[in-house]
Each structure stands twice: as C-alpha cells, then as structure tokens.
Design a protein around this motif. Structure first.
Motif, PDB file in Angstrom:
ATOM      1  N   VAL A   5       0.849  -1.186   0.000  1.00 58.95           N
ATOM      2  CA  VAL A   5       0.000   0.000   0.000  1.00 58.95           C
ATOM      3  C   VAL A   5       0.885   1.235   0.000  1.00 58.95           C
ATOM      4  O   VAL A   5       1.728   1.392   0.882  1.00 58.95           O
ATOM      5  CB  VAL A   5      -0.936   0.022   1.219  1.00 58.95           C
ATOM      6  CG1 VAL A   5      -1.767   1.305   1.222  1.00 58.95           C
ATOM      7  CG2 VAL A   5      -1.861  -1.197   1.210  1.00 58.95           C
ATOM      8  N   GLU A   6       0.680   2.080  -1.015  1.00 54.28           N
ATOM      9  CA  GLU A   6       1.455   3.318  -1.122  1.00 54.28           C
ATOM     10  C   GLU A   6       0.667   4.497  -0.565  1.00 54.28           C
ATOM     11  O   GLU A   6      -0.564   4.482  -0.544  1.00 54.28           O
ATOM     12  CB  GLU A   6       1.805   3.631  -2.585  1.00 54.28           C
ATOM     13  CG  GLU A   6       2.560   2.542  -3.322  1.00 54.28           C
ATOM     14  CD  GLU A   6       1.700   1.833  -4.331  1.00 54.28           C
ATOM     15  OE1 GLU A   6       2.227   1.320  -5.321  1.00 54.28           O
ATOM     16  OE2 GLU A   6       0.470   1.808  -4.119  1.00 54.28           O
ATOM     17  N   SER A   7       1.397   5.519  -0.196  1.00 53.80           N
ATOM     18  CA  SER A   7       0.780   6.769   0.228  1.00 53.80           C
ATOM     19  C   SER A   7       1.765   7.900  -0.026  1.00 53.80           C
ATOM     20  O   SER A   7       2.959   7.658  -0.220  1.00 53.80           O
ATOM     21  CB  SER A   7       0.388   6.725   1.703  1.00 53.80           C
ATOM     22  OG  SER A   7       1.532   6.518   2.518  1.00 53.80           O
ATOM     23  N   GLY A   8       1.249   9.132  -0.035  1.00 50.15           N
ATOM     24  CA  GLY A   8       2.115  10.290  -0.091  1.00 50.15           C
ATOM     25  C   GLY A   8       2.157  11.029  -1.403  1.00 50.15           C
ATOM     26  O   GLY A   8       2.826  12.054  -1.502  1.00 50.15           O
ATOM     27  N   GLY A   9       1.469  10.559  -2.417  1.00 55.66           N
ATOM     28  CA  GLY A   9       1.467  11.282  -3.672  1.00 55.66           C
ATOM     29  C   GLY A   9       0.656  12.556  -3.576  1.00 55.66           C
ATOM     30  O   GLY A   9       0.023  12.844  -2.546  1.00 55.66           O
ATOM     31  N   LEU A  20       7.034   9.681  -0.532  1.00 55.73           N
ATOM     32  CA  LEU A  20       6.167   8.530  -0.725  1.00 55.73           C
ATOM     33  C   LEU A  20       6.528   7.454   0.285  1.00 55.73           C
ATOM     34  O   LEU A  20       7.697   7.290   0.642  1.00 55.73           O
ATOM     35  CB  LEU A  20       6.309   7.970  -2.138  1.00 55.73           C
ATOM     36  CG  LEU A  20       6.106   8.936  -3.304  1.00 55.73           C
ATOM     37  CD1 LEU A  20       6.237   8.176  -4.634  1.00 55.73           C
ATOM     38  CD2 LEU A  20       4.777   9.629  -3.212  1.00 55.73           C
ATOM     39  N   SER A  21       5.513   6.726   0.707  1.00 59.25           N
ATOM     40  CA  SER A  21       5.725   5.602   1.612  1.00 59.25           C
ATOM     41  C   SER A  21       5.013   4.377   1.081  1.00 59.25           C
ATOM     42  O   SER A  21       3.988   4.489   0.401  1.00 59.25           O
ATOM     43  CB  SER A  21       5.214   5.929   3.015  1.00 59.25           C
ATOM     44  OG  SER A  21       5.939   6.983   3.589  1.00 59.25           O
ATOM     45  N   MET A  34      12.650  -4.230  -2.227  1.00 57.96           N
ATOM     46  CA  MET A  34      11.518  -3.302  -2.255  1.00 57.96           C
ATOM     47  C   MET A  34      11.980  -2.026  -2.926  1.00 57.96           C
ATOM     48  O   MET A  34      13.121  -1.581  -2.726  1.00 57.96           O
ATOM     49  CB  MET A  34      10.985  -2.993  -0.855  1.00 57.96           C
ATOM     50  CG  MET A  34      10.191  -4.121  -0.233  1.00 57.96           C
ATOM     51  SD  MET A  34       9.381  -3.625   1.317  1.00 57.96           S
ATOM     52  CE  MET A  34       8.049  -2.569   0.692  1.00 57.96           C
ATOM     53  N   GLY A  35      11.117  -1.458  -3.723  1.00 51.04           N
ATOM     54  CA  GLY A  35      11.518  -0.250  -4.418  1.00 51.04           C
ATOM     55  C   GLY A  35      10.362   0.432  -5.101  1.00 51.04           C
ATOM     56  O   GLY A  35       9.197   0.147  -4.808  1.00 51.04           O
ATOM     57  N   TRP A  36      10.706   1.321  -6.017  1.00 52.35           N
ATOM     58  CA  TRP A  36       9.718   2.156  -6.692  1.00 52.35           C
ATOM     59  C   TRP A  36       9.933   2.150  -8.198  1.00 52.35           C
ATOM     60  O   TRP A  36      11.081   2.166  -8.675  1.00 52.35           O
ATOM     61  CB  TRP A  36       9.817   3.598  -6.180  1.00 52.35           C
ATOM     62  CG  TRP A  36       9.471   3.737  -4.740  1.00 52.35           C
ATOM     63  CD1 TRP A  36      10.327   3.665  -3.674  1.00 52.35           C
ATOM     64  CD2 TRP A  36       8.173   3.948  -4.186  1.00 52.35           C
ATOM     65  NE1 TRP A  36       9.634   3.825  -2.492  1.00 52.35           N
ATOM     66  CE2 TRP A  36       8.307   4.004  -2.785  1.00 52.35           C
ATOM     67  CE3 TRP A  36       6.902   4.118  -4.740  1.00 52.35           C
ATOM     68  CZ2 TRP A  36       7.217   4.209  -1.936  1.00 52.35           C
ATOM     69  CZ3 TRP A  36       5.826   4.313  -3.888  1.00 52.35           C
ATOM     70  CH2 TRP A  36       5.989   4.366  -2.500  1.00 52.35           C
ATOM     71  N   GLU A  37       8.824   2.132  -8.899  1.00 49.39           N
ATOM     72  CA  GLU A  37       8.812   2.317 -10.330  1.00 49.39           C
ATOM     73  C   GLU A  37       7.820   3.431 -10.633  1.00 49.39           C
ATOM     74  O   GLU A  37       6.983   3.768  -9.798  1.00 49.39           O
ATOM     75  CB  GLU A  37       8.404   1.031 -11.056  1.00 49.39           C
ATOM     76  CG  GLU A  37       9.364  -0.124 -10.807  1.00 49.39           C
ATOM     77  CD  GLU A  37       8.910  -1.405 -11.489  1.00 49.39           C
ATOM     78  OE1 GLU A  37       7.717  -1.540 -11.835  1.00 49.39           O
ATOM     79  OE2 GLU A  37       9.770  -2.301 -11.684  1.00 49.39           O
ATOM     80  N   HIS A  78      10.466   4.243   1.918  1.00 43.38           N
ATOM     81  CA  HIS A  78      10.064   5.616   1.655  1.00 43.38           C
ATOM     82  C   HIS A  78      10.890   6.150   0.488  1.00 43.38           C
ATOM     83  O   HIS A  78      12.028   5.723   0.288  1.00 43.38           O
ATOM     84  CB  HIS A  78      10.301   6.481   2.889  1.00 43.38           C
ATOM     85  CG  HIS A  78       9.736   5.907   4.136  1.00 43.38           C
ATOM     86  ND1 HIS A  78       8.404   5.979   4.467  1.00 43.38           N
ATOM     87  CD2 HIS A  78      10.328   5.216   5.146  1.00 43.38           C
ATOM     88  CE1 HIS A  78       8.195   5.375   5.620  1.00 43.38           C
ATOM     89  NE2 HIS A  78       9.352   4.891   6.057  1.00 43.38           N
ATOM     90  N   LEU A  79      10.306   7.081  -0.230  1.00 41.96           N
ATOM     91  CA  LEU A  79      11.015   7.727  -1.317  1.00 41.96           C
ATOM     92  C   LEU A  79      10.895   9.233  -1.115  1.00 41.96           C
ATOM     93  O   LEU A  79       9.813   9.790  -1.284  1.00 41.96           O
ATOM     94  CB  LEU A  79      10.442   7.315  -2.677  1.00 41.96           C
ATOM     95  CG  LEU A  79      11.223   7.815  -3.886  1.00 41.96           C
ATOM     96  CD1 LEU A  79      12.576   7.122  -3.955  1.00 41.96           C
ATOM     97  CD2 LEU A  79      10.445   7.572  -5.173  1.00 41.96           C
TER      98      LEU A  79
END
Length: 115
Positions: A5-9, A20-21, A34-37, A78-79
């Motif tokens: 589950v993402e959040s923070g956009g 982002l989390s 774990m990472g982001w695309e 987190h990003l």
C-alpha cells in the motif's frame, strides 16, 4: 502473497518535495527487494529506486534528487523526492520481489508536478 500500500502522492509545484511511503504486509519474511517504479502517460513503467540486500540503487535520472530509505524491519520503504520537475509527473508504484522471483506491485500513487 505480499500486499503493498502506497501513500504520499499529490500535487506539488516544480522545485518542491514529496515523500512517498509503502508498507508491505503478508509474507514479508520472503522479501528480497523493495523499491519504486513510475509510469508517465504514454510511457513504459521504469525503475526509479530500490533496496536489495542492504544496498540502495537509483535510476540515473533521479540520482542525487531522490532518496530511498527503509525501516529496520524492511517492510516499509520511503522515497524522498526533492527538487521535483514536471517530468517527474507519473504514477509511482511500489514494487516488492520475494525470494524465488515473485513480484508484487501496489495500486500506485499519482505524483503531479506543475510548472
């Protein structure tokens, strides 16, 4: 199974910052990466940043601009995105890879950078 589950956009002006989390649940003991695309309209989904084996990695396009971090339990990443530009506008997806090669994605969170 791993659930993400993402959040923070959100919407931010150029030069601004967002964080982002992503939190993982389920069989988190199987997590390897774990990472982001991100995927901008009309583009393919691209790697942004990730954490594997205790080492962070970044796409060239965000090196020095974005910072990925994770909690000690390695179930939350987190990003931190600084100096955002309109070209950073995209849907950002959290990705997790488990031992054995299975991959999971979150539902995505929209990041919009206005000029």
């Amino acid at each position: 199974q791993v659930h993400l589950v993402e959040s923070g956009g959100g919407l931010v002006q150029a030069g601004g910052s967002l964080r982002l989390s992503c939190v993982a649940s389920g069989r988190t003991f199987t997590l390897y990466h774990m990472g982001w695309e991100r995927q901008a309209p009309g583009n393919e989904r691209d790697f942004v940043a990730g954490w594997s084996g205790g080492t962070p990695s970044y796409a060239d396009s965000v090196e020095g601009q974005f910072t990925i971090s994770r909690d000690n339990a390695a179930t939350r990443v987190h990003l931190q995105m600084n100096s955002l530009r309109p070209e950073d506008t995209a849907v950002y997806y959290c990705k997790a890879v488990v031992y054995g090669g299975g991959a999971y994605w979150g539902q995505g969170t929209q990041v919009t950078v206005s000029s």
